[in-house]
Design an enzyme around this catalytic site. Structure first.
Site, mmCIF file in Angstrom:
data_model
loop_
_atom_site.group_PDB
_atom_site.id
_atom_site.type_symbol
_atom_site.label_atom_id
_atom_site.label_comp_id
_atom_site.label_asym_id
_atom_site.label_seq_id
_atom_site.Cartn_x
_atom_site.Cartn_y
_atom_site.Cartn_z
ATOM 1 N N ARG A 1 65.537 -3.051 18.425
ATOM 2 C CA ARG A 1 65.726 -3.469 17.034
ATOM 3 C C ARG A 1 66.651 -2.524 16.272
ATOM 4 O O ARG A 1 67.336 -2.930 15.354
ATOM 5 C CB ARG A 1 64.387 -3.525 16.295
ATOM 6 C CG ARG A 1 63.453 -4.621 16.728
ATOM 7 C CD ARG A 1 62.238 -4.666 15.798
ATOM 8 N NE ARG A 1 61.137 -5.420 16.345
ATOM 9 C CZ ARG A 1 61.015 -6.740 16.280
ATOM 10 N NH1 ARG A 1 61.949 -7.460 15.719
ATOM 11 N NH2 ARG A 1 59.961 -7.338 16.795
ATOM 12 N N PHE B 1 70.560 -13.762 25.807
ATOM 13 C CA PHE B 1 69.483 -12.997 25.175
ATOM 14 C C PHE B 1 70.100 -11.843 24.392
ATOM 15 O O PHE B 1 70.623 -10.904 24.976
ATOM 16 C CB PHE B 1 68.493 -12.482 26.219
ATOM 17 C CG PHE B 1 67.170 -12.119 25.624
ATOM 18 C CD1 PHE B 1 66.136 -13.023 25.613
ATOM 19 C CD2 PHE B 1 66.981 -10.877 25.036
ATOM 20 C CE1 PHE B 1 64.906 -12.699 25.045
ATOM 21 C CE2 PHE B 1 65.769 -10.546 24.465
ATOM 22 C CZ PHE B 1 64.728 -11.455 24.464
ATOM 23 N N VAL B 2 70.053 -11.955 23.065
ATOM 24 C CA VAL B 2 70.680 -10.948 22.210
ATOM 25 C C VAL B 2 69.638 -10.056 21.543
ATOM 26 O O VAL B 2 68.530 -10.511 21.225
ATOM 27 C CB VAL B 2 71.589 -11.594 21.142
ATOM 28 C CG1 VAL B 2 72.818 -12.210 21.788
ATOM 29 C CG2 VAL B 2 70.853 -12.638 20.315
ATOM 30 N N ASP C 1 64.755 -8.077 18.974
ATOM 31 C CA ASP C 1 64.152 -7.207 19.980
ATOM 32 C C ASP C 1 63.906 -7.918 21.296
ATOM 33 O O ASP C 1 63.985 -9.138 21.397
ATOM 34 C CB ASP C 1 62.816 -6.681 19.468
ATOM 35 C CG ASP C 1 61.711 -7.730 19.548
ATOM 36 O OD1 ASP C 1 60.687 -7.462 20.188
ATOM 37 O OD2 ASP C 1 61.868 -8.836 18.969
ATOM 38 N N LYS D 1 71.491 -20.636 17.312
ATOM 39 C CA LYS D 1 71.704 -21.109 18.689
ATOM 40 C C LYS D 1 71.423 -22.609 18.712
ATOM 41 O O LYS D 1 70.381 -23.055 19.197
ATOM 42 C CB LYS D 1 70.738 -20.420 19.665
ATOM 43 C CG LYS D 1 71.117 -19.048 20.096
ATOM 44 C CD LYS D 1 70.160 -18.604 21.211
ATOM 45 C CE LYS D 1 70.388 -17.184 21.612
ATOM 46 N NZ LYS D 1 69.433 -16.755 22.653
ATOM 47 N N ASP E 1 66.583 -20.413 16.935
ATOM 48 C CA ASP E 1 66.698 -20.731 18.354
ATOM 49 C C ASP E 1 66.146 -22.137 18.589
ATOM 50 O O ASP E 1 66.767 -23.113 18.201
ATOM 51 C CB ASP E 1 65.926 -19.660 19.148
ATOM 52 C CG ASP E 1 66.261 -19.616 20.616
ATOM 53 O OD1 ASP E 1 66.305 -20.687 21.243
ATOM 54 O OD2 ASP E 1 66.448 -18.519 21.144
ATOM 55 N N GLU F 1 65.831 -15.505 8.182
ATOM 56 C CA GLU F 1 65.445 -15.386 9.586
ATOM 57 C C GLU F 1 66.538 -14.671 10.366
ATOM 58 O O GLU F 1 67.716 -14.749 9.999
ATOM 59 C CB GLU F 1 65.196 -16.792 10.144
ATOM 60 C CG GLU F 1 64.743 -16.865 11.567
ATOM 61 C CD GLU F 1 63.399 -16.227 11.848
ATOM 62 O OE1 GLU F 1 63.318 -14.989 11.795
ATOM 63 O OE2 GLU F 1 62.442 -16.940 12.162
ATOM 64 N N ASP F 2 66.154 -13.978 11.426
ATOM 65 C CA ASP F 2 67.136 -13.280 12.253
ATOM 66 C C ASP F 2 67.903 -14.239 13.147
ATOM 67 O O ASP F 2 69.116 -14.176 13.250
ATOM 68 C CB ASP F 2 66.488 -12.159 13.073
ATOM 69 C CG ASP F 2 65.318 -12.627 13.933
ATOM 70 O OD1 ASP F 2 64.904 -13.799 13.836
ATOM 71 O OD2 ASP F 2 64.798 -11.796 14.706
ATOM 72 N N LYS G 1 59.175 -9.611 12.414
ATOM 73 C CA LYS G 1 59.776 -8.337 12.143
ATOM 74 C C LYS G 1 61.295 -8.416 12.250
ATOM 75 O O LYS G 1 62.010 -7.594 11.692
ATOM 76 C CB LYS G 1 59.276 -7.293 13.131
ATOM 77 C CG LYS G 1 57.799 -7.029 13.115
ATOM 78 C CD LYS G 1 57.417 -6.067 14.236
ATOM 79 C CE LYS G 1 55.905 -5.989 14.329
ATOM 80 N NZ LYS G 1 55.501 -5.249 15.531
ATOM 81 N N GLY G 2 61.783 -9.403 12.974
ATOM 82 C CA GLY G 2 63.192 -9.449 13.328
ATOM 83 C C GLY G 2 64.173 -9.485 12.189
ATOM 84 O O GLY G 2 65.273 -8.969 12.296
#
Length: 180
Positions: A165, A152-153, A159, A130, A102, A98-99, A42-43
């Protein structure tokens, strides 16, 4: 919600600049190609919506929903496909949107899965990267909006426990929120 944010990393205006820069580059690179944007839900939904409006060449879109976090703050590496693509990838130049990139575990799995479906090409566009958290060697962003440190963003689609979000910016979540 705002009281849970330690600091704002990227303002609405800065995010718009990032999206416009990426849209321009993608438009140049895909001007003679059969572009299919694949949003990893969902990101990435907010980023995808803004990015596709910044792209000036024809493109199709599709959505894939996967889970590897199971309400945790780190990927388990075990990927569960919740919603698969509707479009046959043959003949398309696929750009996975992609959001955040990581550890890379989930995106590595998705990329391999989609490569097996015979697209003409496959690349990755991520809003945030990241690189210091990367746990796999076979994944990188072909298009990257910005690098972020290991914090942690949340916001702009990202989210924590399905919250935050809808923030119009990207901010650092206070540690006491996710360490409860």
């Amino acid at each position: 919600m705002l009281n849970d944010i330690q600091k704002v990393y990227y303002s609405e205006e800065h995010l718009a600049d990032i999206v416009n820069r990426l849209g321009k580059q993608i438009s140049e690179d895909y001007k003679d190609k059969n572009l299919l944007l694949v949003s990893v839900l969902k990101g990435s939904v907010i980023f995808m919506a803004d990015l596709m409006r910044a792209i000036t060449v024809p493109c199709a879109i599709d959505f894939m929903c996967v889970s590897s976090y199971a309400n945790k703050t780190e990927s388990s590496g075990v990927v569960k496909i919740i919603k698969d693509l509707d479009i046959n990838l043959e003949g398309y130049d696929v750009l996975i949107v992609e959001d955040i990139l990581d550890s890379g575990k989930t995106l590595s799995y998705i990329r391999k899965l989609l490569l097996d479906r015979n697209p003409k090409s496959i690349k990755i566009c991520t809003l945030l990267d990241k690189p210091e958290r990367r746990a796999v060697d076979d994944i990188w962003a072909d298009y990257s909006g910005a690098e972020v440190p290991d914090e942690f963003v949340v916001g702009y689609g990202l989210d924590y426990d399905e919250k935050y979000r809808n923030l119009p910016f990207i901010g650092v979540l206070k540690r006491e929120i996710y360490e409860k």
